[in-house]
Design an enzyme around this catalytic site. Structure first.
Site: not given
Length: 555
Positions: A23, A117-118, A286, A288, A290-291, A355, A374, A376, A387
Site C-alpha cells: 500500500r 482497504s480502509h 470498508d 473492499d 471484507d470488514r 494478526t 479479528e 479490526s 474475512k
C-alpha cells in the site's frame, strides 16, 4: 497480434508486502517509473514458470482511483508472462471476499486484489495490491518474502503494451500474442453472482426474507461507504431478501469513496441514523467489503471481538454449520478473549494466531477451523479464505431470525452467560520506525524481567496481578512454521490483557497499537458509564484512565 516486449527497469527498496499487501499513496505509483510494473513482475516471477504457463488468474478491486489503470497494466503483463486466462469482475469491480470465492470456483492459480482497504481513496489517497494464492487466501510469508526479494533485484519486466481489454461487457475476449501458440483469454464476469450463489448455499434465504420483508419484519440500515460492497448489498439484501431500497446508503462505488476514508469507524451517517431509534439493525463495510461493523437499535455498538463470540455461541442458527459441523474457532492474538470462553463452554478447539488472515486459511485448509475473527472488524467462516463483511451481516441476521431478540438483548444475554470483555484499541500512526522499534525493545526488556511477573496494580477498586508477560510466538499446528515477535502481551490473573504491537499494514511509517482487554465476570451492568456502548469517545476515556493507572515505568 500483440507484441511481447521486455522493458529494462531498476529496483525499488520499499516494495515489501505487509499483512495486507503493498500500500502506497497514489502519487507513488504515478510518479515513480515502473513502480507498479516492478511489483507485478515480482509477483509473476515468484510463481514457477511451469505453474504459470496457461494458468488462470483472477483480478479485481474496490473501484478506487487508479484501479482501471492498474488493471490494464496487469492484464498486459499477465499475457506476457505466460498466464493463459485472466478473469476480471465487471467494470474491474470485485470485493475481496468475492475474489477469494472466484479463485476457488475457477481453480485459479491465484488472484490480485487492488485495494488499500480502509485507507482513503482518490488522487491524493492510497492505492494497494495484494496477491492471493490458489486457496483464495492471502499469500503466506514465504511467498511475500520471495516477492520482496525479487523486487529488490529486478532488472526487467515483460509486457504486451498494445493489448486492450473491454471491462464494460460481460463475456469472453481473445487475443493473439506474438510467438504464442494459444490465444490469451480474458473473461469479464458478473461481479456478484458467484459470491451470491455461495451465500445462498450457506444461509436460509427464505428465513432471512421473512425477517426483512415479512409481516413482522425488522428495519435495517446498511452503509456501504461508497465502497465495493454496494453492488453486493443491493443485489442480495434488496433484490433477493426484500429490503427497501432506502435501507442502503452510499451504495455506489466511487473512486474517492465520497471524500471520506472507507472505514466503518467513520460511518458517521449510519451512527446518526441508528441513534434516532428508527432502525433495529445497522451495519457498515470498508472499501473492499471484507470488514464489517454491527450496530443495534439506538446505536448500540457491537465490538468485533464480541461479534465473533456471539456468532460462535449461536453458530447453528446458520444452516451451513448444521451440515458441516464445527471444527474449531480462532482469533488473532490482539482480539479479546470473549471467543475463548465460548470455545471452552462448547468444548470446541480454540486457536490463537498472529494478526493476518493467512494464518486462519492454513487451519481451514487442514480442516481444523470453521469460524474466526479479528478485532479490526474482520469476521469470517471457512466458505472462503478471507474475512467477509456481508457474510458476517447475514450471520447476525440469521441469529436475529432464530432468536427474535434485539441486538442489545442478545449481547446482554451473552455477557450474563460468559461475563464481559471490555475492549478498546489505541493507534499511534506514522511513528518513526526506529523510535517505535526502540520503544518496543525497551518495553520487552521491562516486562520479560522475572520481577515483573506477579506484580500487582491497583485500578480504582480492582487489583490486577501479572500472571504472564511475553513476546507472542506462534507455531502453526499444521506445518510447524514458527512466527516470532508478534506482539508484547501482559496477561493478568483474571484473564485481562494489555497488548503492544507494531502493525504491518500501515501505508507509511510505523503504527504502534495498544490493545486493552479487561474481563468482568457477570456483573456487566454495574458500570453504567459503558454498559450501553453507545458513546465510543466516553468509553475510550474510561479505558484510558484504566491504562494510565497501570504505570509500567514509562513517562
Amino acid at each position: 497480434m500483440s507484441l511481447v516486449l521486455t522493458v529494462a527497469t531498476a529496483p525499488y527498496p520499499d516494495q515489501r508486502p505487509g499483512t495486507s499487501g503493498l500500500r502506497k499513496r497514489v502519487q507513488v505509483f504515478q510518479t515513480r517509473p515502473h513502480y507498479l510494473h516492478n511489483f507485478i513482475q515480482s509477483v509473476f516471477s515468484s510463481i514457477d514458470l511451469r505453474d504459470r504457463q496457461g494458468s488462470t488468474v483472477v483480478l479485481g478491486g474496490d473501484g478506487r482511483y487508479f484501479n482501471r489503470t492498474a488493471i490494464e497494466v496487469i492484464v498486459q503483463m499477465a499475457a506476457a508472462n505466460g498466464v493463459g486466462r485472466v478473469i476480471i469482475g465487471h467494470y474491474g469491480i470485485l470485493s475481496t471476499p468475492a475474489l477469494s470465492c472466484v479463485i476457488r470456483k475457477y481453480k485459479a492459480i491465484g488472484g490480485i486484489i487492488l485495494t488499500a482497504s480502509h485507507n482513503p481513496g482518490g488522487p491524493e489517497g492510497y492505492f494497494g495490491m495484494k496477491f492471493n494464492v490458489a486457496n483464495g487466501g492471502p499469500a503466506k510469508e514465504a511467498i511475500t518474502n520471495k516477492i520482496f526479494q525479487i523486487s529488490r533485484t529486478i532488472e526487467e519486466f515483460a509486457i504486451c503494451p498494445g493489448l486492450r481489454v473491454d471491462l464494460m461487457t460481460v463475456g469472453k475476449q481473445s487475443f493473439d500474442l506474438e510467438n504464442k501458440f494459444k490465444p490469451f483469454k480474458v473473461e469479464i464476469v458478473d461481479s456478484v453472482e458467484s459470491y451470491a450463489n455461495l451465500l445462498r448455499n450457506i444461509f436460509d434465504f427464505a428465513s432471512l426474507k421473512e425477517l426483512l420483508f415479512g409481516d413482522n419484519h425488522i428495519k435495517i440500515r446498511v452503509d456501504c461507504m461508497h465502497g465495493v460492497a454496494g453492488p453486493y448489498v443491493k443485489r442480495i439484501l434488496c433484490e433477493e431478501l426484500g429490503c427497501p431500497a432506502n435501507s442502503v446508503i452510499n451504495c455506489i462505488p466511487l473512486e474517492d469513496f465520497g471524500g471520506q476514508p472507507p472505514n466503518p469507524t467513520y460511518a458517521a451517517d449510519l451512527a446518526e441514523d441508528m441513534r434516532s431509534g428508527q432502525w433495529d439493525f445497522g451495519a457498515a463495510f470498508d472499501g473492499d467489503g471484507d470488514r464489517n461493523m454491527i450496530l443495534g437499535k439506538s446505536g448500540f455498538f457491537v465490538s468485533p471481538s464480541d461479534s465473533v463470540a456471539v456468532i460462535a455461541d449461536n453458530i447453528f442458527c446458520i444452516p451451513y454449520f448444521q451440515q458441516t459441523g464445527v471444527r474449531g474457532f480462532a482469533r488473532s492474538m490482539p482480539t479479546s478473549a470473549a471467543l475463548d470462553r465460548v470455545a471452552k463452554a462448547t468444548k470446541i478447539e480454540l486457536y490463537e494466531t498472529p494478526t493476518g488472515w493467512k494464518f486462519f486459511g492454513n487451519l481451514m485448509d487442514a480442516g481444523c477451523l470453521s469460524l474466526c475473527g479479528e478485532e479490526s472488524f474482520g469476521t469470517g467462516g471457512d466458505h472462503i479464505r478471507e474475512k467477509d463483511g456481508l457474510w458476517a451481516v447475514l450471520a447476525w441476521l440469521s441469529i436475529l431470525a432464530a432468536r427474535r431478540q434485539s441486538v442489545e438483548d442478545i449481547l446482554k444475554d451473552h455477557w450474563l452467560k460468559y461475563g464481559r470483555n471490555y475492549y478498546t484499541r489505541y493507534d499511534y500512526e506514522n511513528v518513526d520506525i526506529d523510535t517505535a522499534c526502540e520503544m518496543m525493545e525497551d518495553l520487552e526488556m521491562l516486562i520479560t524481567d522475572k520481577s515483573f511477573v506477579r506484580q500487582r496494580f491497583a485500578v480504582e477498586d480492582k487489583i490486577f496481578q501479572v500472571e504472564k508477560a511475553d513476546n507472542f510466538e506462534y507455531t502453526d499446528p499444521v506445518d510447524s512454521t514458527i512466527s516470532r515477535n508478534q506482539g508484547l502481551r501482559i496477561i493478568f490473573s483474571d484473564g485481562s490483557r494489555i497488548i503492544y504491537r507494531l502493525s504491518g499494514t500501515s501505508s507509511e511509517g510505523a503504527t504502534v497499537r495498544i490493545y486493552i482487554d479487561s474481563y468482568e465476570r457477570h456483573n456487566v451492568f454495574q458500570d453504567t458509564q459503558v454498559k450501553c456502548c453507545t458513546d465510543i469517545q466516553l468509553r475510550n476515556k474510561i479505558f484510558k484512565k484504566r491504562l494510565n493507572s497501570i504505570n509500567l515505568g514509562f513517562n
